[in-house]
Design an enzyme around this catalytic site. Structure first.
Site, short mmCIF file in Angstrom:
data_model
loop_
_atom_site.label_atom_id
_atom_site.label_comp_id
_atom_site.label_asym_id
_atom_site.label_seq_id
_atom_site.Cartn_x
_atom_site.Cartn_y
_atom_site.Cartn_z
N GLY A 109 -5.57 -0.86 16.26
CA GLY A 109 -4.50 -1.11 17.22
C GLY A 109 -3.25 -0.35 16.81
O GLY A 109 -2.59 0.27 17.63
N ALA A 110 -2.97 -0.40 15.52
CA ALA A 110 -1.79 0.26 14.99
C ALA A 110 -1.94 0.35 13.47
O ALA A 110 -2.77 -0.34 12.89
CB ALA A 110 -0.53 -0.51 15.34
N MET A 111 -1.14 1.20 12.86
CA MET A 111 -1.21 1.35 11.40
C MET A 111 0.19 1.44 10.83
O MET A 111 1.00 2.24 11.27
CB MET A 111 -2.04 2.59 11.05
CG MET A 111 -2.11 2.90 9.57
SD MET A 111 -2.94 1.57 8.64
CE MET A 111 -2.05 1.69 7.09
N GLU A 112 0.42 0.62 9.79
CA GLU A 112 1.77 0.43 9.25
C GLU A 112 2.23 1.50 8.28
O GLU A 112 2.93 1.18 7.31
CB GLU A 112 1.82 -0.94 8.57
CG GLU A 112 1.00 -1.06 7.26
CD GLU A 112 -0.40 -1.61 7.44
OE1 GLU A 112 -0.93 -1.52 8.57
OE2 GLU A 112 -0.97 -2.12 6.46
N ASN A 113 1.88 2.77 8.49
CA ASN A 113 2.35 3.82 7.58
C ASN A 113 3.85 3.64 7.37
O ASN A 113 4.60 3.44 8.31
CB ASN A 113 2.10 5.20 8.19
CG ASN A 113 0.70 5.32 8.74
OD1 ASN A 113 -0.27 5.17 8.01
ND2 ASN A 113 0.58 5.53 10.04
N HIS A 166 3.93 -7.21 13.87
CA HIS A 166 2.91 -7.17 12.81
C HIS A 166 3.16 -5.97 11.89
O HIS A 166 3.21 -6.10 10.66
CB HIS A 166 1.53 -7.06 13.47
CG HIS A 166 0.38 -7.00 12.50
ND1 HIS A 166 -0.47 -8.06 12.29
CD2 HIS A 166 -0.06 -6.01 11.68
CE1 HIS A 166 -1.37 -7.73 11.40
NE2 HIS A 166 -1.16 -6.48 11.00
N GLU A 167 3.34 -4.81 12.47
CA GLU A 167 3.50 -3.60 11.65
C GLU A 167 4.82 -3.60 10.90
O GLU A 167 4.88 -3.21 9.74
CB GLU A 167 3.35 -2.34 12.51
CG GLU A 167 2.07 -2.25 13.33
CD GLU A 167 0.79 -2.48 12.54
OE1 GLU A 167 0.77 -2.18 11.33
OE2 GLU A 167 -0.18 -2.99 13.14
N HIS A 220 4.70 -5.60 7.81
CA HIS A 220 4.05 -4.91 6.69
C HIS A 220 5.01 -4.00 5.92
O HIS A 220 4.71 -3.63 4.77
CB HIS A 220 2.93 -4.01 7.21
CG HIS A 220 1.61 -4.68 7.42
ND1 HIS A 220 1.03 -5.49 6.48
CD2 HIS A 220 0.73 -4.62 8.46
CE1 HIS A 220 -0.16 -5.91 6.94
NE2 HIS A 220 -0.36 -5.40 8.13
N GLU A 275 -3.18 -8.81 5.44
CA GLU A 275 -3.40 -8.88 6.89
C GLU A 275 -3.18 -10.29 7.44
O GLU A 275 -2.68 -10.45 8.54
CB GLU A 275 -4.80 -8.38 7.24
CG GLU A 275 -4.99 -6.89 7.01
CD GLU A 275 -3.96 -6.02 7.74
OE1 GLU A 275 -3.21 -6.53 8.59
OE2 GLU A 275 -3.91 -4.82 7.44
ZN LIG Z 1 -1.98 -5.32 9.50
#
Ligand SMILES: [Zn+2]
Ligand SMILES: *[C@@H]1O[C@H](CO)[C@@H](O)[C@H](O)[C@H]1NC(C)=O
Ligand SMILES: *[C@@H]1O[C@H](CO)[C@@H](O)[C@H](O)[C@H]1NC(C)=O
Ligand SMILES: *[C@@H]1O[C@H](CO)[C@@H](O)[C@H](O)[C@H]1NC(C)=O
Ligand SMILES: *[C@@H]1O[C@H](CO)[C@@H](O)[C@H](O)[C@H]1NC(C)=O
Length: 962
Positions: free
Chosen positions: A349-353, A385-386, A389, A408
């Site tokens: 869905g998404a990535m917290e880079n 959410h991201e 993180h 997570e």
């Molecule tokens: Zn996550």
């Protein structure tokens, strides 16, 4: 990572009962590594890119350091200097898109060694001095690095291996330089390419997805989360394109390299961070920006999307959510900028880079004309959410992937807090009960479930790491942390969290470190608990499953038992606590809240009763506890009566709970199925979303079991009768469907009303859907409100034939709006024509028709359709080896796929087919879907039994219910 393939989340494509259960098991990403194929070839192999001097021949199977998946502790990276040049045009000679790169890593030797192991996957190396794959130099002046004896690539364990002629000296520092080429493939992992059409031309984006183990596919690195370092990144790219990375741009200049006039963009060094959080992107995207308290916030997307204002919602909400988390964590956002970018091809869905968060387009872009309220909620929650993180995960990182659930689970809990901050009128925090607690109960009630916490030594291979990105880590993690926060009180919870973040900033921790800090806060606040945080939480973290708490209101005795959906299934996993939990019990009596209690043993008399008994007891208020509740028959009867007479006295979340608990207790044979069905009798008076949603997702199981049997007719009659008042209620509220309900939950329940009314063949509803759809088809003007589109399209396509299907397919292909494409892609699976479904199945494996990222969910949509079920199963069986090999690297969610296509299985014949499928493909394997195969078998066995035992009485119940 954001819950990837998560559209089924009650709020995704809303209220589509057809798909509610289908995506129950979530695996955000499922990378299946091609190394699985080469596993048998365990020898040291001269690999692509060239082995130079031959490595020592080792006996096979060998147990050399390079055969182990974990890095030795001999070397510690300090910083990397990486330059990457992605080529966004196809080399017609080789037929490949590639990138080239140079990397230099400075590391410290922590223990004397003559061996260097550094992760590298699918990279081809240029030979440097003496024909070796790398160059080693010493940083310490007057020191000389030992020369390289052998250098080779170890394919299975994904290492570049350097055997040295002498030893590296403890505490001395060295530089390792490499030059390499990799493929910029469309495989959604590592450094990869995404393509889209704009202004009639195909555009290419180079982007990354490193988590969990694909940074090594972009450049050689010590690719473990505890190997934190500082990264100096440089990207080479064409004029007119934008280069982005974690840090701010330091400088960008024109250079000529190999005859190409290109731009060279250098970024400010990163903070000390893990490799899996790196990101590099080259695109011709546009952006919008603002600044909040000195932090630059930008939203990037393809130019047409930015021009259409689709980034505005995300931009407006990011600042407030970021500020919320600064207060929540009591810690400044650690970076000068926060970029968020929407990519046409993205697996999760998404990535917290860190500093450059990547999203699916549907998870970031909002357009009033196309997006439903659930699309909007998904955006708000995923951003939250991201951003959560950025501290929890990025600033403080788990030491190893076995603690992924903490990372997570935490983000999946506080995403609701962040989204609530962004949209305070939505009551979004309540929805965690449907989307996470109830959802994961379904998986965690199986004997094949697993504990939240895994042992470090059990999680070694990339596929084992990927398998952890499941519903247990995300949703159970979120559920038990919410419970913890509740019994500690919010003040103590956040205080412990804050000191934990402070203590481990820029470093790594294990989950018990958090417990220690929470314990300090408990002591500081004088909070009374029956045991330490660690001892209480161990019962929830170290054993799988959860209890059903039974309250006997005639005696006041409260007892607990491991809840198993199939009581006959065999639990082979041994629990350190014998499947007993330390359970917080919040409860009420006849509408009045009582003193909370703890259940610390198998059973205890902790509920105070008064005789004679006319009161009703209700436990687990707001479903804050991670458990189900059962009562003696008398109390159940009083609760069911109360629902019918005055349901509003029972809190709305608990009305949803009563239905969900009753249906699941019935499936576990703890209460009669008739009693569960009795909890739906009051629904003709219920107008709230949560109880309806809970009922519909439970009835979905009845549809799955009975939509091919004689129970179907009477069931339809009953449900039509129950939903008609709701349908009329929304018809009135919306002035004959001309307005949108004000409340967020009402908007959701309006969709439930329509989809259920149409599903039960309410004429008025079917006509409505057909009319709206045909208006669109004939006038080319789509007047259907975005909230209703999925369900209306689906109903119209189900009722229609080829004409309707072709129209929707054309719209699907032509739309540039991902969120509209998603609604159409879902609805195309609703047709009742087998030939259309079969053709649609074929399309799913043609990336030009269905993007790779969407292949799994499309097949699952088709399997949800009663007509498509067997077609999808046949399709997956016949293509398994093709799917497995071609869709290997990171693009296919095998767990969802297997659970999705087998969820209706309830006959001996289907069980045999499933077992045969397992046996026949044991050679190829199931990658990240391995567990799902066993879960499916377990589920099928339990369905068979359930049907045998319940068909008769369910039929009777429906026949006499009206
Ligand atoms: Zn996550
Ligand atoms: C990185 O490498 C470039 C040349 O490849 C060099 O000019 C620069 O000084 C290096 N930076 C660091 C921090 O090592
Ligand atoms: C295409 O690849 C070949 C082989 O690597 C190389 O020689 C050639 O220069 C490349 N062509 C372009 C246009 O980059
Ligand atoms: C790497 O080398 C292998 C073997 O020579 C070749 O098949 C592959 O195309 C190369 N990859 C790239 C990106 O050049
Ligand atoms: C860099 O090159 C591009 C294209 O040749 C040109 O448009 C631009 O003005 C140049 N920039 C600088 C700073 O020289």
């Amino acid at each position: 990572m954001g819950k990837g393939f998560y559209i089924g989340k009650a709020v995704g494509i809303v209220g589509i009962i057809l798909c509610a259960g289908a995506l129950a098991t979530i695996i955000a990403l499922s990378v299946v590594y091609s190394q699985e194929k080469t596993k048998s070839n365990n020898q040291v192999s001269p690999t692509a890119g060239g082995t130079t001097a031959n490595p020592p021949v080792t006996p096979s199977p060998s147990n050399e350091p390079w055969d182990k998946y974990r890095l030795p502790k001999t070397l510690v990276p300090d910083h990397y200097n990486v330059t990457l040049w992605p080529r966004l045009t196809l080399n017609t000679t080789t037929g490949l898109y590639i990138f080239t790169g140079e990397s230099s890593v400075e590391f410290k030797c922590a223990e004397e060694t003559d061996l260097i192991l550094i992760h590298s996957n699918k990279l081809n190396y240029t030979k440097l001095e003496n024909d070796h794959l790398a160059r080693l130099t010493s940083v310490n002046s007057g020191d000389k690095a030992p020369s390289i004896k052998y250098s080779w690539l170890q394919g299975v364990t994904q290492y570049l291996v350097l055997q040295l002629n002498g030893k590296l000296v403890k505490d001395h520092r060295y530089h390792l330089d490499t030059e390499f080429t990799g493929e910029l493939a469309d495989d959604l992992g590592g450094f990869y390419r995404s393509e889209y059409q704009e202004d009639g031309i195909t555009k290419v984006v180079a982007t990354t997805q490193m988590q969990p183990t694909d940074a090594r596919k972009a450049f050689p690195c010590f690719d473990e989360p505890a190997m934190k370092a500082i990264f100096y990144i440089t990207l080479i790219h064409n004029h007119g394109t934008v280069a982005l990375s974690n840090g701010e741009v330091k400088e960008s200049s024109n250079v000529t390299i190999e005859g190409h006039n290109v731009q060279k963009t250098t970024f400010e060094p990163t903070e000390k961070m893990s490799t899996y959080l790196l990101a590099f992107i080259v695109s011709d995207f546009a952006f919008i920006n603002n600044t909040i308290d000195g932090v630059l916030i930008r939203i990037f997307a393809k130019k047409s999307a930015i021009a259409a204002g689709q980034g505005e919602y995300a931009l407006n909400k990011t600042g407030p959510i970021l500020k919320f988390f600064e207060r929540y964590y009591n810690s400044r956002y650690p970076l000068p900028k926060s970029d968020q970018i929407a990519l046409p091809d993205f697996n999760a869905g998404a990535m917290e880079n860190w500093g450059l968060i990547t999203y699916r387009e549907t998870a970031l872009l909002y357009d009033e004309k196309f997006s439903s309220n659930s699309n909007k909620q998904r955006i708000a929650t995923i951003i939250a959410h991201e951003l959560a993180h950025m501290w929890f995960g990025n600033l403080v990182t788990v030491k190893w992937w076995n603690d992924l659930w903490l990372n997570e689970g935490f983000a999946s809990y506080v995403e609701y807090l962040g989204a609530h901050e962004a949209e305070p009128d939505w009551n979004v925090k309540d929805l965690i009960v449907l989307s996470d607690v109830h959802r994961v109960f379904a998986v965690d009630a199986l004997a094949s479930s697993h504990p939240l916490s895994s042992r470090e030594e059990d999680i070694q291979k990339p596929a084992q790491i990927s398998e952890l990105f499941d519903a247990i880590s995300y949703s159970k993690g979120a559920s038990v942390l919410r419970m913890l926060s509740d019994f500690l009180t919010e003040e103590a919870f956040t205080e412990g969290l804050q000191t934990y973040l402070k203590r481990f900033a820029f470093g790594n921790a294990v989950y018990t470190d958090l417990w220690d800090h929470l314990q300090m806060a408990v002591i500081a606040h004088g909070i009374n608990l029956p045991d330490t945080v660690k001892n209480i939480m161990n019962t929830w973290v170290l054993q799988m499953g959860f209890p059903v708490v039974t309250i006997n209101t005639t005696t006041g005795v409260v007892s607990q038992e491991h809840f198993l959906l199939d009581p006959d299934s065999e639990v082979t996993a041994v629990s350190p606590f014998n499947y007993e939990w330390i359970v917080p019990i919040k409860w009420m009596k006849t509408g009045f809240i009582q003193e909370p209690q703890w259940l610390r043993s198998k059973s205890a008399t902790i509920i105070e009763m008064k005789a004679p008994l006319t009161d009703w007891v209700l436990a687990n208020l707001d479903v804050v506890g991670y458990y189900r509740v059962n009562y003696d028959q008398g109390n159940w009867n009083r609760l069911v009566d109360h629902l019918k007479n005055n349901h509003k006295l029972i809190p709305v979340i608990n009305r949803a709970q009563l239905v969900d608990d009753a249906f699941n207790l019935a499936r576990a044979k703890i209460i009669p199925t008739e009693l569960a069905l009795d909890t739906t009798k009051y629904l003709n008076q219920e107008r709230d979303y949560m109880p309806w949603e809970s009922a519909l997702s439970n009835l979905d199981f009845f549809y799955l079991m009975f939509d091919r049997s004689e129970v179907y007719g009477p069931m339809q009659n009953y449900l039509r009768n129950q939903v008609t008042p709701l349908f009329d209620y929304y018809k009135n509220m919306t002035d004959d469907w001309s307005k949108v309900p004000d409340g967020h939950m009402d908007q959701y329940n309006q969709v439930n009303a329509i989809s259920m009314a149409c599903r039960t063949d309410l004429e008025e509803c079917l006509l409505l859907s057909k009319t709206w759809f045909n208006q669109w088809r004939t006038t080319s003007e789509n007047k259907i409100h975005p909230n209703l589109r999925s369900t209306v399209y689906c109903n119209a396509i189900a009722a229609g034939g080829a004409q309707e299907w072709e129209f929707a397919w054309t719209e699907f292909q032509n739309t540039t709006i991902a969120i509209e494409a998603d609604k159409l892609r879902f609805s195309l699976a609703c047709t009742k024509q087998p030939w259309l479904l079969n053709r649609y199945l074929e399309y799913t494996l043609i990336p030009g028709m269905i993007r790779k990222q969407d292949a799994t969910s499309t097949i699952v949509y088709i399997a949800n359709n009663v007509v498509g079920q067997s077609l999808a199963w046949d399709f997956v069986r016949a293509r398994w080896s093709y799917i497995f090999t071609e869709y290997g690297g990171g693009s296919f969610s095998f767990s969802n796929l297997i659970n999705g296509v087998t969820q209706r299985f309830s006959t001996e014949f289907e069980l045999q087919q499933l077992e045969k499928f397992k046996a026949e493909n044991s050679e190829i394997g199931f990658g990240s879907g391995t567990l799902a195969v066993d879960q499916s078998i377990e589920r099928t066995i339990s369905n068979i039994k359930w049907l045998t035992e319940n068909k008769e009485n369910v039929l009777n119940w429906f026949n006499t219910a009206l």
